[in-house]
Scaffold this motif. Structure first.
Motif, PDB file in Angstrom:
ATOM      1  N   ALA A  75       0.818  -1.212   0.000  1.00 15.52           N
ATOM      2  CA  ALA A  75       0.000   0.000   0.000  1.00 15.52           C
ATOM      3  C   ALA A  75       0.851   1.262   0.000  1.00 15.52           C
ATOM      4  CB  ALA A  75      -0.934   0.004   1.211  1.00 15.52           C
ATOM      5  N   ALA A  76       2.015   1.201   0.638  1.00 20.77           N
ATOM      6  CA  ALA A  76       2.896   2.373   0.726  1.00 20.77           C
ATOM      7  C   ALA A  76       4.334   1.922   0.509  1.00 20.77           C
ATOM      8  CB  ALA A  76       2.736   3.069   2.080  1.00 20.77           C
ATOM      9  N   PRO A  77       4.734   1.693  -0.742  1.00 24.05           N
ATOM     10  CA  PRO A  77       6.108   1.253  -1.018  1.00 24.05           C
ATOM     11  C   PRO A  77       7.127   2.215  -0.407  1.00 24.05           C
ATOM     12  CG  PRO A  77       4.760   1.110  -2.997  1.00 24.05           C
ATOM     13  CD  PRO A  77       3.940   1.835  -1.970  1.00 24.05           C
ATOM     14  N   GLY A  78       8.121   1.633   0.220  1.00 19.73           N
ATOM     15  CA  GLY A  78       9.144   2.462   0.860  1.00 19.73           C
ATOM     16  C   GLY A  78       9.003   2.552   2.356  1.00 19.73           C
ATOM     17  N   THR A  79       7.813   2.229   2.887  1.00 19.26           N
ATOM     18  CA  THR A  79       7.670   2.253   4.341  1.00 19.26           C
ATOM     19  C   THR A  79       8.416   1.073   4.958  1.00 19.26           C
ATOM     20  OG1 THR A  79       6.089   2.412   6.177  1.00 19.26           O
ATOM     21  CG2 THR A  79       5.562   0.879   4.430  1.00 19.26           C
ATOM     22  N   ALA A  80       9.055   1.310   6.077  1.00 20.54           N
ATOM     23  CA  ALA A  80       9.770   0.254   6.799  1.00 20.54           C
ATOM     24  C   ALA A  80       8.873  -0.256   7.918  1.00 20.54           C
ATOM     25  CB  ALA A  80      11.076   0.793   7.378  1.00 20.54           C
ATOM     26  N   VAL A  81       8.737  -1.570   8.018  1.00 24.97           N
ATOM     27  CA  VAL A  81       7.842  -2.164   9.010  1.00 24.97           C
ATOM     28  C   VAL A  81       8.632  -2.701  10.197  1.00 24.97           C
ATOM     29  CG1 VAL A  81       6.118  -3.945   9.465  1.00 24.97           C
ATOM     30  CG2 VAL A  81       6.126  -2.753   7.269  1.00 24.97           C
ATOM     31  N   LEU A  82       8.250  -2.260  11.382  1.00 26.40           N
ATOM     32  CA  LEU A  82       8.810  -2.774  12.626  1.00 26.40           C
ATOM     33  C   LEU A  82       7.746  -3.618  13.300  1.00 26.40           C
ATOM     34  CD1 LEU A  82      10.895  -2.905  14.934  1.00 26.40           C
ATOM     35  CD2 LEU A  82       9.947  -0.748  15.797  1.00 26.40           C
ATOM     36  N   LEU A  83       7.979  -4.929  13.396  1.00 25.59           N
ATOM     37  CA  LEU A  83       7.039  -5.825  14.056  1.00 25.59           C
ATOM     38  C   LEU A  83       7.339  -5.896  15.544  1.00 25.59           C
ATOM     39  CD1 LEU A  83       6.838  -8.884  11.609  1.00 25.59           C
ATOM     40  CD2 LEU A  83       5.235  -6.993  11.833  1.00 25.59           C
ATOM     41  N   LEU A  84       6.298  -5.777  16.362  1.00 27.46           N
ATOM     42  CA  LEU A  84       6.407  -5.992  17.803  1.00 27.46           C
ATOM     43  C   LEU A  84       5.662  -7.285  18.107  1.00 27.46           C
ATOM     44  CD1 LEU A  84       5.751  -2.415  19.261  1.00 27.46           C
ATOM     45  CD2 LEU A  84       7.937  -3.513  18.721  1.00 27.46           C
ATOM     46  N   VAL A  85       6.387  -8.317  18.506  1.00 24.80           N
ATOM     47  CA  VAL A  85       5.778  -9.634  18.711  1.00 24.80           C
ATOM     48  C   VAL A  85       5.677  -9.940  20.203  1.00 24.80           C
ATOM     49  CG1 VAL A  85       6.599 -10.501  16.488  1.00 24.80           C
ATOM     50  CG2 VAL A  85       8.031 -10.792  18.511  1.00 24.80           C
ATOM     51  N   PRO A  86       4.616 -10.643  20.623  1.00 21.85           N
ATOM     52  CA  PRO A  86       4.457 -10.946  22.049  1.00 21.85           C
ATOM     53  C   PRO A  86       5.477 -11.946  22.564  1.00 21.85           C
ATOM     54  CG  PRO A  86       2.746 -12.012  20.768  1.00 21.85           C
ATOM     55  CD  PRO A  86       3.473 -11.120  19.816  1.00 21.85           C
ATOM     56  N   ALA A  87       5.975 -12.801  21.675  1.00 21.99           N
ATOM     57  CA  ALA A  87       6.989 -13.791  22.049  1.00 21.99           C
ATOM     58  C   ALA A  87       7.695 -14.234  20.777  1.00 21.99           C
ATOM     59  CB  ALA A  87       6.352 -14.999  22.749  1.00 21.99           C
ATOM     60  N   LEU A  88       8.929 -14.697  20.923  1.00 21.87           N
ATOM     61  CA  LEU A  88       9.643 -15.175  19.755  1.00 21.87           C
ATOM     62  C   LEU A  88       8.936 -16.398  19.187  1.00 21.87           C
ATOM     63  CD1 LEU A  88      13.363 -14.843  20.903  1.00 21.87           C
ATOM     64  CD2 LEU A  88      12.092 -13.357  19.363  1.00 21.87           C
ATOM     65  N   PRO A  89       8.766 -16.462  17.869  1.00 22.58           N
ATOM     66  CA  PRO A  89       8.057 -17.607  17.266  1.00 22.58           C
ATOM     67  C   PRO A  89       8.775 -18.912  17.534  1.00 22.58           C
ATOM     68  CG  PRO A  89       9.178 -16.292  15.601  1.00 22.58           C
ATOM     69  CD  PRO A  89       9.255 -15.516  16.869  1.00 22.58           C
ATOM     70  N   ARG A  90       8.008 -20.007  17.617  1.00 22.54           N
ATOM     71  CA  ARG A  90       8.558 -21.298  17.995  1.00 22.54           C
ATOM     72  C   ARG A  90       9.137 -22.067  16.812  1.00 22.54           C
ATOM     73  NH1 ARG A  90       7.024 -23.183  22.924  1.00 22.54           N
ATOM     74  NH2 ARG A  90       7.128 -25.345  22.239  1.00 22.54           N
ATOM     75  N   THR A  91       8.675 -21.796  15.602  1.00 21.58           N
ATOM     76  CA  THR A  91       9.162 -22.560  14.461  1.00 21.58           C
ATOM     77  C   THR A  91      10.189 -21.773  13.675  1.00 21.58           C
ATOM     78  OG1 THR A  91       7.476 -21.753  12.933  1.00 21.58           O
ATOM     79  CG2 THR A  91       6.892 -23.665  14.287  1.00 21.58           C
ATOM     80  N   ALA A  92      11.168 -22.490  13.136  1.00 22.11           N
ATOM     81  CA  ALA A  92      12.224 -21.850  12.359  1.00 22.11           C
ATOM     82  C   ALA A  92      11.662 -21.190  11.111  1.00 22.11           C
ATOM     83  CB  ALA A  92      13.280 -22.890  11.979  1.00 22.11           C
ATOM     84  N   GLU A  93      10.642 -21.802  10.509  1.00 26.03           N
ATOM     85  CA  GLU A  93      10.048 -21.248   9.290  1.00 26.03           C
ATOM     86  C   GLU A  93       9.466 -19.860   9.551  1.00 26.03           C
ATOM     87  OE1 GLU A  93       6.602 -22.313   5.973  1.00 26.03           O
ATOM     88  OE2 GLU A  93       7.032 -23.706   7.613  1.00 26.03           O
ATOM     89  N   LEU A  94       8.749 -19.702  10.660  1.00 28.82           N
ATOM     90  CA  LEU A  94       8.154 -18.413  10.976  1.00 28.82           C
ATOM     91  C   LEU A  94       9.219 -17.405  11.374  1.00 28.82           C
ATOM     92  CD1 LEU A  94       5.758 -16.610  11.276  1.00 28.82           C
ATOM     93  CD2 LEU A  94       5.309 -17.581  13.529  1.00 28.82           C
ATOM     94  N   ARG A  95      10.261 -17.859  12.066  1.00 30.07           N
ATOM     95  CA  ARG A  95      11.342 -16.935  12.425  1.00 30.07           C
ATOM     96  C   ARG A  95      11.984 -16.353  11.170  1.00 30.07           C
ATOM     97  NH1 ARG A  95      12.301 -20.811  16.726  1.00 30.07           N
ATOM     98  NH2 ARG A  95      13.853 -21.913  15.486  1.00 30.07           N
TER      99      ARG A  95
END
Length: 230
Positions: free
Chosen positions: A99-119
């Protein structure tokens, strides 16, 4: 919510339903906040708005709403908070970036993901990934770094991704046996599926338990999955 996110007495609550006047954000980094919890979002907005070089120009509760807001206000940085009920961070990040090319996304996660694929997906889909309990100064520094086209990841996440990309200690046969058992097969069923004897299957399971230092076969399966081997 930590004390670092508390609003000083008397400070006005800012909902950011509409972008502030252009004069208010000239020279500032434009930030879009996305989180399903209004209280968390408001506290985070108050925190960032205290900084003279940062300006929260819009808020959203979810991915589709965030994409619409991003297209409208063109933020430099989008801070996207994830919840256990809405864990698909890479998808939401892509929606905002499209929707807005160029925007940088910072994810705030409640806990580190458990699977390597999601990490790996988190690292590939966002310019930054931090835990939601990050300290306020570190969060502010991360937003500024992303605005400079930098990258910020929780060190534990990076270490897990590197480890997951490394070859594990289990052999191909051991992984195949664990995979069959993880799907619910008995020893005899796994033996039939892999053209092995039941005794050989048990030997492979014992070897996998020993190599992973697991308590039992279920624990070995858990470890193999979390490390990205299975």
């Amino acid at each position: 919510m930590t004390t670092a996110l508390e609003r000083p007495p008397g400070q006005r609550v800012m909902t950011h339903r509409f972008p502030p006047a252009e004069s208010a954000v000239t020279g500032s980094t434009r930030v879009l906040l996305v989180d399903g919890h209004h209280l968390f979002r408001s506290g985070l907005g108050a925190l960032l708005d205290r900084e003279e070089d940062l300006a929260v120009v819009a808020e959203a509760a979810g991915g589709e709403e965030a994409a619409a807001a991003a297209a409208r206000v063109r933020p430099a940085v989008t801070v996207l908070g994830l919840d256990p009920e809405q864990p698909d961070g890479p998808v939401a990040a892509r929606q905002v970036q499209q929707a807005a090319p160029g925007t940088a996304v910072l994810l705030l996660v409640p806990a580190l993901p458990r699977t390597a694929e999601l990490r790996r997906a988190l690292v590939e889909g966002a310019a930054g990934v931090l835990l939601k309990d990050v300290q306020a100064p570190a969060l502010i520094a991360a937003v500024r770094e992303l605005a400079r086209d930098g990258r910020v990841y929780d060190p534990r996440l990076v270490l897990d991704v590197v480890r997951a990309g490394q070859a594990g200690p289990l052999s191909r046969r051991e992984l195949a046996v664990l995979g069959e058992i993880a799907e619910g097969s008995t020893v005899r069923e796994a033996a039939a599926a892999l053209s092995l004897s039941p005794g050989t299957v048990r030997n492979y399971v014992s070897a996998a338990i020993a190599k992973t230092r697991a308590r039992n076969r279920c624990d070995a399966i858990r470890i193999a999955r979390e490390c990205g081997w299975l």
